[in-house]
Design an enzyme around this catalytic site. Structure first.
Site, PDB file in Angstrom:
ATOM      1  N   TRP A 107      -6.314 -43.768  48.873  1.00 53.01           N
ATOM      2  CA  TRP A 107      -6.724 -43.522  48.183  1.00 53.01           C
ATOM      3  C   TRP A 107      -5.664 -44.082  47.389  1.00 53.01           C
ATOM      4  CZ3 TRP A 107     -10.862 -45.696  46.110  1.00 53.01           C
ATOM      5  CH2 TRP A 107     -11.608 -45.106  46.151  1.00 53.01           C
ATOM      6  N   ASP A 150      -4.683 -38.078  40.964  1.00 55.08           N
ATOM      7  CA  ASP A 150      -5.895 -38.360  41.204  1.00 55.08           C
ATOM      8  C   ASP A 150      -6.420 -36.835  42.149  1.00 55.08           C
ATOM      9  OD1 ASP A 150      -8.210 -39.339  42.271  1.00 55.08           O
ATOM     10  OD2 ASP A 150      -7.707 -40.565  43.166  1.00 55.08           O
ATOM     11  N   LYS A 170     -17.651 -36.609  43.703  1.00 58.02           N
ATOM     12  CA  LYS A 170     -17.341 -36.346  44.612  1.00 58.02           C
ATOM     13  C   LYS A 170     -17.817 -34.778  44.667  1.00 58.02           C
ATOM     14  CE  LYS A 170     -15.540 -39.886  45.868  1.00 58.02           C
ATOM     15  NZ  LYS A 170     -14.464 -40.434  45.774  1.00 58.02           N
TER      16      LYS A 170
END
Ligand SMILES: *Cc1c(COP(=O)(O)O)cnc(C)c1O
Length: 362
Positions: A105, A176, A200
């Site tokens: 990511w 993040d 999530k």
């Protein structure tokens, strides 16, 4: 009937109580005669839902008063572009952004930001196959960088920060936190911006949370689309354009559920217990393998490999038979992955551990 436990990395498991409440409210929310999906985002009913969600999230994460909470769309990946678009406009162009590359990511974030700024990869875990966070003493930071970007939980690689980076006064950290926000207490004041896609650990896909310190608003590039300009979004209480109303409603129910459970401190206690249980079973012998350095192992996303990968399909089929779903690893890394977010009860982790032991013939 077999009890179902869903280990998906996202969209992911939600608390049963929340889904039951949503079902009860589906056709008629609180006597309004409407489903939340059918309400105007500017009407009093939805405004009350929105304000409660904002208030509860602020309380759960102890968000200081000088931070705005934005409810946006586009997910984590879109925010990878929205962040640089919002934070480099006040700098001589092209501005420089520092990144720590700890996995898939943060890698995607680097690619996206490179469209709008010069990217400096201050440190990378690539040579170590993304099995930890490079120690901060090795980071090559840029003195006048617009900000430092970190991904504090790498969802695919299973690497989680166990420290908050220390930067000189005035420097900004953007984090993040898509896959571990609300899983543990966080000192928001150490960060300039925290963001996360909801699917999530918060609620349905379609909602992205952004927590931004007020002095960082108003620094957008002129090319930043108006619906993605944090200042515009903040000035309009996330209603500059239609926000993802139903996803905000579900997120709000999750926030209330978290408060009833005892908040993020209690979540951390449970998440540590779940993670210890699962990693102990993976470490028991060499039948399974998790390759992440112990101090950086994620409490939320646990990738693992079978020593004999020819047994992968049999492992997944047996898991499915026992109601243990969505354990296949991300296609980019293979193997298996168990995501054990807030809404995964310890009974689910125990059921997985029982199966791990059974399949290994222990
Ligand atoms: C899932 C995820 C994203 C991307 O989310 P999308 O909503 O699919 O754009 C970004 N960062 C992290 C850490 C994630 O886990």
């Amino acid at each position: 009937m077999t009890h179902i436990y869903n280990f998906s990395a996202g969209p992911a498991v939600l608390p049963k109580e929340v889904l039951a409440q949503a079902a009860a409210d589906m056709l008629d929310w609180h006597g309004s005669g409407m489903s939340v999906m059918e309400m105007s985002h500017r009407g009093p009913e939805f405004i009350s839902i929105y304000q409660a969600a904002e208030r509860d999230l602020r309380e759960l994460l102890a968000v200081p008063a000088n931070y705005k909470i934005l409810f946006m769309q586009g997910g984590g990946l879109a925010q990878n572009a929205i962040v640089p678009l919002n934070l480099v406009g006040h700098k001589a162009q092209p501005a420089t952004i520092d990144f720590v590359h700890t996995g898939s990511w943060s890698g995607k974030s680097i690619k996206e930001a490179a469209r709008y700024a010069t990217v400096n990869v201050a440190a990378s875990g690539k040579a170590g196959a993304f099995t930890g966070v490079p120690p901060q003493s090795e980071w090559q930071l840029t003195p006048d960088a617009a900000y430092l970007h970190v991904c504090t939980n790498e969802t695919i690689d299973g690497v989680e920060y166990n420290f908050v980076p220390e930067l000189p006064a005035g420097a900004t950290i953007v984090a993040d936190m898509s896959s571990h926000i609300l899983s543990r207490p966080v000192d928001v004041s150490r960060y300039g911006v925290i963001f996360g896609g909801a699917q999530k650990n918060i609620g349905p896909a379609g909602l992205t949370l952004v927590i931004v310190r007020e002095d960082l608003l108003g620094k957008a590039l002129a090319i930043c689309p108006s619906a993605f300009d944090w200042k515009t979004v903040a000035d309009n209480e996330s209603m500059y354009n239609t926000p993802p109303t139903y996803a905000i409603y579900i997120a709000g129910l999750v926030f209330q559920w978290l408060k009833r459970q005892g908040g993020v401190a209690e979540m951390e206690r449970r998440n540590i217990a779940k993670a210890e249980l699962l990693y102990a079973a993976l470490d028991a012998d060499d039948f399974y393998q998790n390759r992440v350095a112990k101090e950086y192992r994620s409490r939320m996303n646990v990738p693992f490999y079978l020593r004999d990968e020819s047994k992968n399909e049999a492992f997944l089929a047996g898991a499915k038979q026992r109601g243990l779903l969505q354990l296949k690893g991300h296609k980019s890394v293979g193997g298996m992955r168990a995501s054990i977010y807030n809404a995964m009860p310890i009974e689910g982790v125990q059921a997985l551990v029982d199966y791990l032991n059974e399949f290994a013939g222990r």
